[in-house]
Design an enzyme around this catalytic site. Structure first.
Site, short mmCIF file in Angstrom:
data_model
loop_
_atom_site.label_atom_id
_atom_site.label_comp_id
_atom_site.label_asym_id
_atom_site.label_seq_id
_atom_site.Cartn_x
_atom_site.Cartn_y
_atom_site.Cartn_z
N CYS A 65 17.08 14.00 1.20
CA CYS A 65 18.15 13.35 0.46
C CYS A 65 18.98 14.41 -0.27
CB CYS A 65 17.58 12.35 -0.54
SG CYS A 65 18.84 11.44 -1.47
N CYS A 69 17.69 13.38 -7.94
CA CYS A 69 16.94 12.53 -8.85
C CYS A 69 15.55 13.15 -9.11
CB CYS A 69 16.78 11.14 -8.27
SG CYS A 69 18.36 10.38 -7.81
N CYS A 72 12.08 11.71 -7.74
CA CYS A 72 11.95 11.28 -6.34
C CYS A 72 11.39 12.39 -5.45
CB CYS A 72 13.30 10.82 -5.82
SG CYS A 72 13.20 10.07 -4.17
N CYS A 109 11.77 -5.12 2.74
CA CYS A 109 12.72 -4.26 2.06
C CYS A 109 12.98 -3.03 2.93
CB CYS A 109 12.19 -3.85 0.69
SG CYS A 109 11.75 -5.26 -0.34
N CYS A 142 15.86 -7.48 2.37
CA CYS A 142 16.57 -6.78 1.31
C CYS A 142 16.88 -5.37 1.81
CB CYS A 142 15.72 -6.72 0.04
SG CYS A 142 16.48 -5.81 -1.34
N CYS A 202 19.01 -7.06 -6.68
CA CYS A 202 17.68 -6.59 -7.08
C CYS A 202 17.88 -5.25 -7.76
CB CYS A 202 16.80 -6.46 -5.84
SG CYS A 202 15.19 -5.69 -6.13
N ARG A 272 8.92 -7.73 -10.57
CA ARG A 272 8.07 -7.19 -9.51
C ARG A 272 7.38 -5.92 -9.99
NH1 ARG A 272 11.79 -6.06 -5.26
NH2 ARG A 272 11.80 -8.31 -5.06
#
Length: 405
Positions: A65, A69, A72, A109, A142, A202, A272
């Protein structure tokens, strides 16, 4: 305790607590913990009964990626020894999803690392959504692909997506401390795009990144203002090879207090328990079911979770039941609003000043499958970091091994 009686009454009326009340929940002592869980449990049962919704993650594209972040394992510069692979083909993703659905999941998801999807990526994911829906009647899908450009949410909706995940992750004031390659406002914009396209929004948080109690309350109040139908609460998994690898600030008791605060602030939203529950809640996971009405089944994006069979046994042993595919998750007033998306004016996790967004357990622009619970000053920390509970996923999507579901 007067505080808890007040919060229960407000939760049953969908009334927003004060910031002071939310902070007071986080400040309760371990001696009062069961009282806090029991109070928040009344609100949870009022809106969701004893049902537990099961969700299943499929990591469509892992690692590499360009975003930075800090939490992550898929970030730019990550040295975490995770699986790395490019886009799964639609049939591969559908096969991976089938394992979770066979285990009792009702929502799949679909997550992909990256800043956000190109139009070609949206085409890929649209084909995957169609493949999953063609083979599994009634399944919810999702998508979690990072920051959305204009028109992409509408295209995903037209392809059959039911929801879009993009997490707020932390407070606006703390956001620059964890990510510099995009902004808090970018995340807010993506959640609003999903909402406007008719997708069920979400959006949740990660706790455990060094934020204060005030940061935690800020992000949850901002989420209430954005009014997502589901709020994933992630507990940081401190992966070796990431900047937050040494952030071991959580206790099971702390996790439960955070979940209770989220339930009081967003009483009728699907709360969740997402990444990190096995690492930080550990043997107290069953108590968390009295607060949250939704969990992920099996593994996460880049880390292994509790065995799917153990998840099902835990739910049954705790006196809860798996939500059926024919059951509507949300309370009637939310399910009816905006086609189930829960409009800002009508729905329970509704209007208040602020906003929020984010990405699903480990996705695109700052996903948080490795999310965590707050380690503020004065909070008791675990005696020893449980690094033995952090296991890199080596099975399922992107491998030749059977998934855990």
């Amino acid at each position: 305790m007067d505080l808890l009686n007040t919060l229960v009454d407000k939760g049953l009326r969908r009334e927003l607590p004060t910031r002071g009340e939310a902070l007071a929940v986080l400040a309760t002592s371990d001696d009062d913990l069961l009282d806090v869980v029991a109070a928040a449990g009344k609100v949870r049962r009022h809106w969701f009964g004893r049902r537990v919704k099961l969700n299943y993650l499929v990591n469509l594209k892992s690692g590499l990626c360009p975003e930075d972040c800090s939490y992550c394992s898929q970030r730019l510069g990550s040295k975490a020894d995770i699986l790395k692979y490019t886009w799964l083909k639609p049939d591969e993703a559908s096969e991976a999803a089938a394992a979770g659905l066979a285990g009792g999941a009702k929502r799949v998801c679909l997550v992909a690392s990256g800043r956000g999807p190109t139009d070609r990526d949206v085409d890929r994911v649209s084909q995957t959504i169609k493949a999953i829906k063609d083979q599994n009647e009634g399944v919810e899908v999702c998508a979690c692909l990072g920051l959305l450009s204009d028109g992409q949410a509408e295209r995903l909706r037209a392809a059959g997506a039911d929801a879009y995940n993009h997490n707020l992750n932390t407070s606006e004031s703390a956001y620059g401390d964890i990510t510099t390659t995009h902004t808090y406002a970018d995340r807010v914009d993506t959640v609003r795009k999903a909402h406007a396209a008719g997708l069920s929004a979400c959006s949740g948080l990660i706790a455990g990144m060094g934020e204060t109690d005030e940061d935690l309350v800020d992000v949850v109040f901002s989420l209430r203002a954005l009014d997502p139908d589901s709020v994933p609460v992630n507990f940081l998994i401190p992966f070796e090879g990431t900047p937050l690898a040494k952030e071991w600030n959580l206790t099971p008791q702390r996790c439960l207090r955070i979940l209770a605060m989220v339930r009081f602030v967003c009483p009728d939203a699907e709360v969740r328990i997402a990444g990190g529950r096995e690492v930080h809640l550990r043997s107290m996971q069953p108590l968390a079911l009295h607060l949250a009405n939704s969990i992920f089944l099996g593994d996460y994006l880049t880390s292994e979770g509790q065995a799917g069979k153990a998840d099902l046994e835990m739910i049954a042993d705790a006196g809860f039941e798996v939500e059926g595919a024919d059951e509507v998750t949300l309370p009637e007033h939310r399910a009816a609003a905006a086609g189930g998306c829960g409009s800002h004016e009508a729905a329970g996790c509704a209007s208040h000043e602020g906003a929020g967004c984010g990405s699903h357990a480990g996705a695109g622009c700052g996903a948080h499958e490795d999310g965590g619970v707050c380690g503020t000053a004065g909070v008791a920390t675990a005696a020893e970091p449980r690094t033995d509970l952090v296991a890199v996923r080596r099975r399922g999507a992107g491998t030749d091994l059977a998934p855990n579901a």
